[in-house]
Design a protein around this motif. Structure first.
Motif, PDB file in Angstrom:
ATOM      1  N   GLY A 126     -59.280  17.943 -81.827  1.00  0.00           N
ATOM      2  CA  GLY A 126     -59.789  18.810 -82.435  1.00  0.00           C
ATOM      3  C   GLY A 126     -59.041  18.936 -83.730  1.00  0.00           C
ATOM      4  O   GLY A 126     -58.838  17.974 -84.653  1.00  0.00           O
ATOM      5  N   TYR A 127     -58.525  20.178 -84.259  1.00  0.00           N
ATOM      6  CA  TYR A 127     -57.706  20.226 -85.280  1.00  0.00           C
ATOM      7  C   TYR A 127     -56.430  19.444 -85.373  1.00  0.00           C
ATOM      8  O   TYR A 127     -55.959  19.188 -86.569  1.00  0.00           O
ATOM      9  CB  TYR A 127     -57.337  21.788 -85.496  1.00  0.00           C
ATOM     10  CG  TYR A 127     -58.457  22.644 -86.155  1.00  0.00           C
ATOM     11  CD1 TYR A 127     -58.799  22.414 -87.571  1.00  0.00           C
ATOM     12  CD2 TYR A 127     -59.448  23.381 -85.403  1.00  0.00           C
ATOM     13  CE1 TYR A 127     -60.156  23.450 -88.066  1.00  0.00           C
ATOM     14  CE2 TYR A 127     -60.557  23.946 -85.689  1.00  0.00           C
ATOM     15  CZ  TYR A 127     -60.696  23.774 -87.236  1.00  0.00           C
ATOM     16  OH  TYR A 127     -62.074  24.483 -87.558  1.00  0.00           O
ATOM     17  N   THR A 128     -55.857  19.241 -84.362  1.00  0.00           N
ATOM     18  CA  THR A 128     -54.542  18.507 -84.287  1.00  0.00           C
ATOM     19  C   THR A 128     -54.905  17.048 -84.644  1.00  0.00           C
ATOM     20  O   THR A 128     -53.985  16.696 -85.313  1.00  0.00           O
ATOM     21  CB  THR A 128     -53.909  18.548 -82.988  1.00  0.00           C
ATOM     22  OG1 THR A 128     -53.672  19.859 -82.582  1.00  0.00           O
ATOM     23  CG2 THR A 128     -52.552  17.813 -82.815  1.00  0.00           C
ATOM     24  N   PHE A 129     -56.114  16.572 -84.284  1.00  0.00           N
ATOM     25  CA  PHE A 129     -56.445  15.058 -84.666  1.00  0.00           C
ATOM     26  C   PHE A 129     -56.496  15.326 -86.189  1.00  0.00           C
ATOM     27  O   PHE A 129     -56.131  14.288 -86.887  1.00  0.00           O
ATOM     28  CB  PHE A 129     -57.873  14.897 -83.895  1.00  0.00           C
ATOM     29  CG  PHE A 129     -58.579  13.446 -84.291  1.00  0.00           C
ATOM     30  CD1 PHE A 129     -58.002  12.313 -83.841  1.00  0.00           C
ATOM     31  CD2 PHE A 129     -59.181  13.567 -85.482  1.00  0.00           C
ATOM     32  CE1 PHE A 129     -58.469  11.182 -84.160  1.00  0.00           C
ATOM     33  CE2 PHE A 129     -59.628  12.253 -85.800  1.00  0.00           C
ATOM     34  CZ  PHE A 129     -59.390  11.117 -85.471  1.00  0.00           C
ATOM     35  N   ALA A 130     -57.325  16.222 -86.547  1.00  0.00           N
ATOM     36  CA  ALA A 130     -57.675  16.252 -88.074  1.00  0.00           C
ATOM     37  C   ALA A 130     -56.534  16.353 -88.827  1.00  0.00           C
ATOM     38  O   ALA A 130     -56.128  15.801 -89.982  1.00  0.00           O
ATOM     39  CB  ALA A 130     -58.619  17.377 -88.436  1.00  0.00           C
ATOM     40  N   LEU A 131     -55.254  16.990 -88.338  1.00  0.00           N
ATOM     41  CA  LEU A 131     -53.972  17.145 -88.901  1.00  0.00           C
ATOM     42  C   LEU A 131     -53.365  15.775 -89.105  1.00  0.00           C
ATOM     43  O   LEU A 131     -53.050  15.396 -90.352  1.00  0.00           O
ATOM     44  CB  LEU A 131     -53.250  18.132 -88.294  1.00  0.00           C
ATOM     45  CG  LEU A 131     -51.634  18.103 -88.757  1.00  0.00           C
ATOM     46  CD1 LEU A 131     -51.698  18.608 -90.362  1.00  0.00           C
ATOM     47  CD2 LEU A 131     -50.953  19.224 -88.078  1.00  0.00           C
ATOM     48  N   TRP A 132     -53.093  15.276 -87.838  1.00  0.00           N
ATOM     49  CA  TRP A 132     -52.397  14.018 -88.146  1.00  0.00           C
ATOM     50  C   TRP A 132     -53.233  12.935 -88.831  1.00  0.00           C
ATOM     51  O   TRP A 132     -52.478  12.034 -89.510  1.00  0.00           O
ATOM     52  CB  TRP A 132     -52.222  13.323 -86.509  1.00  0.00           C
ATOM     53  CG  TRP A 132     -51.139  13.984 -86.046  1.00  0.00           C
ATOM     54  CD1 TRP A 132     -50.948  14.887 -84.940  1.00  0.00           C
ATOM     55  CD2 TRP A 132     -49.575  14.140 -86.433  1.00  0.00           C
ATOM     56  NE1 TRP A 132     -50.029  15.595 -84.678  1.00  0.00           N
ATOM     57  CE2 TRP A 132     -48.884  15.308 -85.483  1.00  0.00           C
ATOM     58  CE3 TRP A 132     -49.016  13.965 -87.529  1.00  0.00           C
ATOM     59  CZ2 TRP A 132     -47.691  15.452 -85.750  1.00  0.00           C
ATOM     60  CZ3 TRP A 132     -47.825  14.282 -87.646  1.00  0.00           C
ATOM     61  CH2 TRP A 132     -46.957  14.872 -86.810  1.00  0.00           C
ATOM     62  N   TYR A 133     -54.539  12.881 -88.732  1.00  0.00           N
ATOM     63  CA  TYR A 133     -55.360  11.834 -89.311  1.00  0.00           C
ATOM     64  C   TYR A 133     -55.378  12.233 -91.093  1.00  0.00           C
ATOM     65  O   TYR A 133     -55.321  10.931 -91.693  1.00  0.00           O
ATOM     66  CB  TYR A 133     -56.589  11.906 -88.949  1.00  0.00           C
ATOM     67  CG  TYR A 133     -57.836  10.955 -89.729  1.00  0.00           C
ATOM     68  CD1 TYR A 133     -57.962   9.783 -88.900  1.00  0.00           C
ATOM     69  CD2 TYR A 133     -58.355  11.182 -90.716  1.00  0.00           C
ATOM     70  CE1 TYR A 133     -58.688   8.691 -89.463  1.00  0.00           C
ATOM     71  CE2 TYR A 133     -59.118   9.899 -91.401  1.00  0.00           C
ATOM     72  CZ  TYR A 133     -59.203   9.137 -90.642  1.00  0.00           C
ATOM     73  OH  TYR A 133     -60.186   7.867 -91.229  1.00  0.00           O
ATOM     74  N   SER A 134     -55.099  13.523 -91.200  1.00  0.00           N
ATOM     75  CA  SER A 134     -55.223  13.767 -92.620  1.00  0.00           C
ATOM     76  C   SER A 134     -53.712  13.374 -93.347  1.00  0.00           C
ATOM     77  O   SER A 134     -53.668  12.863 -94.435  1.00  0.00           O
ATOM     78  CB  SER A 134     -55.141  15.018 -92.815  1.00  0.00           C
ATOM     79  OG  SER A 134     -56.653  15.606 -92.566  1.00  0.00           O
ATOM     80  N   VAL A 135     -52.770  13.415 -92.581  1.00  0.00           N
ATOM     81  CA  VAL A 135     -51.388  12.750 -93.064  1.00  0.00           C
ATOM     82  C   VAL A 135     -51.438  11.475 -93.223  1.00  0.00           C
ATOM     83  O   VAL A 135     -50.985  10.842 -94.074  1.00  0.00           O
ATOM     84  CB  VAL A 135     -50.445  13.311 -91.999  1.00  0.00           C
ATOM     85  CG1 VAL A 135     -48.990  12.566 -92.251  1.00  0.00           C
ATOM     86  CG2 VAL A 135     -50.131  14.665 -91.686  1.00  0.00           C
ATOM     87  N   SER A 136     -52.164  10.564 -92.196  1.00  0.00           N
ATOM     88  CA  SER A 136     -52.110   9.326 -92.460  1.00  0.00           C
ATOM     89  C   SER A 136     -52.865   8.924 -93.720  1.00  0.00           C
ATOM     90  O   SER A 136     -52.593   7.865 -94.407  1.00  0.00           O
ATOM     91  CB  SER A 136     -52.928   8.564 -91.056  1.00  0.00           C
ATOM     92  OG  SER A 136     -53.071   7.046 -91.345  1.00  0.00           O
ATOM     93  N   TYR A 137     -54.059   9.682 -93.880  1.00  0.00           N
ATOM     94  CA  TYR A 137     -54.944   9.428 -94.924  1.00  0.00           C
ATOM     95  C   TYR A 137     -54.091   9.584 -96.361  1.00  0.00           C
ATOM     96  O   TYR A 137     -54.342   8.850 -97.341  1.00  0.00           O
ATOM     97  CB  TYR A 137     -56.266  10.196 -95.074  1.00  0.00           C
ATOM     98  CG  TYR A 137     -57.278   9.908 -95.961  1.00  0.00           C
ATOM     99  CD1 TYR A 137     -57.980   8.800 -95.666  1.00  0.00           C
ATOM    100  CD2 TYR A 137     -57.574  10.586 -96.998  1.00  0.00           C
ATOM    101  CE1 TYR A 137     -58.870   8.512 -96.695  1.00  0.00           C
ATOM    102  CE2 TYR A 137     -58.497  10.212 -98.026  1.00  0.00           C
ATOM    103  CZ  TYR A 137     -59.306   9.148 -97.904  1.00  0.00           C
ATOM    104  OH  TYR A 137     -60.207   8.806 -98.639  1.00  0.00           O
ATOM    105  N   ILE A 138     -53.239  10.794 -96.384  1.00  0.00           N
ATOM    106  CA  ILE A 138     -52.786  10.929 -97.663  1.00  0.00           C
ATOM    107  C   ILE A 138     -51.462  10.176 -98.144  1.00  0.00           C
ATOM    108  O   ILE A 138     -51.307   9.715 -98.878  1.00  0.00           O
ATOM    109  CB  ILE A 138     -52.096  12.336 -97.403  1.00  0.00           C
ATOM    110  CG1 ILE A 138     -53.056  13.676 -97.318  1.00  0.00           C
ATOM    111  CG2 ILE A 138     -50.964  12.809 -98.594  1.00  0.00           C
ATOM    112  CD1 ILE A 138     -52.476  14.983 -97.245  1.00  0.00           C
ATOM    113  N   LEU A 139     -50.984   9.494 -96.911  1.00  0.00           N
ATOM    114  CA  LEU A 139     -49.927   8.386 -96.908  1.00  0.00           C
ATOM    115  C   LEU A 139     -50.465   7.271 -97.437  1.00  0.00           C
ATOM    116  O   LEU A 139     -49.781   6.574 -98.385  1.00  0.00           O
ATOM    117  CB  LEU A 139     -49.257   8.055 -95.540  1.00  0.00           C
ATOM    118  CG  LEU A 139     -48.277   9.164 -94.911  1.00  0.00           C
ATOM    119  CD1 LEU A 139     -47.966   8.617 -93.661  1.00  0.00           C
ATOM    120  CD2 LEU A 139     -47.151   9.398 -95.941  1.00  0.00           C
ATOM    121  N   ASP A 140     -51.790   7.065 -97.453  1.00  0.00           N
ATOM    122  CA  ASP A 140     -52.280   5.850 -98.064  1.00  0.00           C
ATOM    123  C   ASP A 140     -52.459   5.944 -99.607  1.00  0.00           C
ATOM    124  O   ASP A 140     -52.495   4.891-100.094  1.00  0.00           O
ATOM    125  CB  ASP A 140     -54.037   5.767 -97.287  1.00  0.00           C
ATOM    126  CG  ASP A 140     -54.489   4.609 -97.871  1.00  0.00           C
ATOM    127  OD1 ASP A 140     -53.953   3.640 -98.012  1.00  0.00           O
ATOM    128  OD2 ASP A 140     -55.926   4.686 -98.107  1.00  0.00           O
TER     129      ASP A 140
END
Length: 278
Positions: free
Chosen positions: A62-76
């Motif tokens: 859910g939203y926790t997945f989206a949070l960590w995934y977004s962090v990884s994407y931003i680090l990109d």
């Protein structure tokens, strides 16, 4: 010793041609080997952080997945800046970045398909299997086959990435205009995340860009297959213009990241008159 003509510059509009001499047959020297210190380059450490945050994402939902995934994407968006600012561009970072990109997008599509099949999205049950099939097909066709083919032709055969499929308007828009590239890449991720968190507005808002990026990459793949069948080899015009492939420039955040190290893509080979028999 050979001389390779490559395009140098921040982008194609201001590129200038230069000759960079390198040794192609030196397997054990610095030109062909990874240095131990490259493992600790800040840009590569950022990529390690992307792996960790992706792991945390798949351990949640859910939203926790989206949070960590977004962090990884931003680090990109920051690894390339770090590589350029600190002069830490490396072949390790170049490939590490591209592999993580493909794994990241594939994971997002997989969990989006799972959410659709489980009935946790706006997709009606009668269409769930069709949508899930389409998402999983994107993993294979777009993320693995299309990007893998482009990477092989660029890195191994020396074909310019931006010359693959440029006969088609959708590919020119996707690769030639950073606005379309950014829109397509962000929408592609946003569509998957919207399904995962069951956000109907995000899904509907991201759908056009998602379809645009998928269509551009499939069109590019088809153009490559047709070109290979027609000519059995890439014409000379495909090897005299274009850019050195950049760190993850196949998509995602485009030129926000650092260029691949010199020699990552062969453009033209001519023997140097001054090199003698070396």
């Amino acid at each position: 010793r050979l001389r390779l003509a490559v395009w140098a510059g921040s982008d194609s509009s201001c590129a200038r041609e230069r000759l960079v001499p390198i040794v192609l047959c030196n397997q054990g020297g610095a030109a062909g080997s990874m240095k131990f210190k490259e493992l600790f380059y800040l840009a590569n450490i950022i990529d390690y952080g992307r792996i960790v945050t992706l792991y945390w994402a798949i351990q949640s939902s859910g939203y926790t997945f989206a949070l960590w995934y977004s962090v990884s994407y931003i680090l990109d968006a920051f690894d390339g800046y770090a590589a350029r600012a600190l002069n830490q561009e490396s072949r390790l970072g170049y490939y590490l970045d591209m592999v993580i990109d493909r794994i990241s997008s594939s994971l997002c599509l997989h969990f989006a398909a799972k959410a659709v099949v489980d009935g946790n999205t706006l997709v009606p049950l009668w269409a769930a299997s069709i949508v899930a099939f389409f998402l999983r097909a994107c993993i294979i066709v777009v993320e693995l086959v299309a990007h893998g083919t482009v990477m092989y032709l660029s890195e191994v055969l020396g074909v310019h990435q931006k010359q693959m499929g440029y006969d088609y308007a959708i590919v020119r828009r996707y690769l030639g205009d950073k606005r379309y590239l950014f829109w397509g890449c962000v929408s592609f991720e946003g569509f998957g995340l919207g399904l995962i968190v069951n956000s109907s507005p995000l899904v509907l808002l991201s759908l056009p860009g998602f379809l645009f990026r998928a269509a551009a990459n499939v069109t590019r793949l088809i153009s490559i297959v047709l070109a290979q069948e027609k000519a059995k080899e890439w014409p000379e015009s495909q090897t005299v213009d274009g850019e050195v492939p950049r760190r993850g420039s196949s998509d995602r955040l485009g030129h926000h990241r650092a260029a691949s190290p010199p020699g990552a893509q062969v453009v033209r080979r001519t023997r140097s008159n001054s090199s003698g028999g070396s």
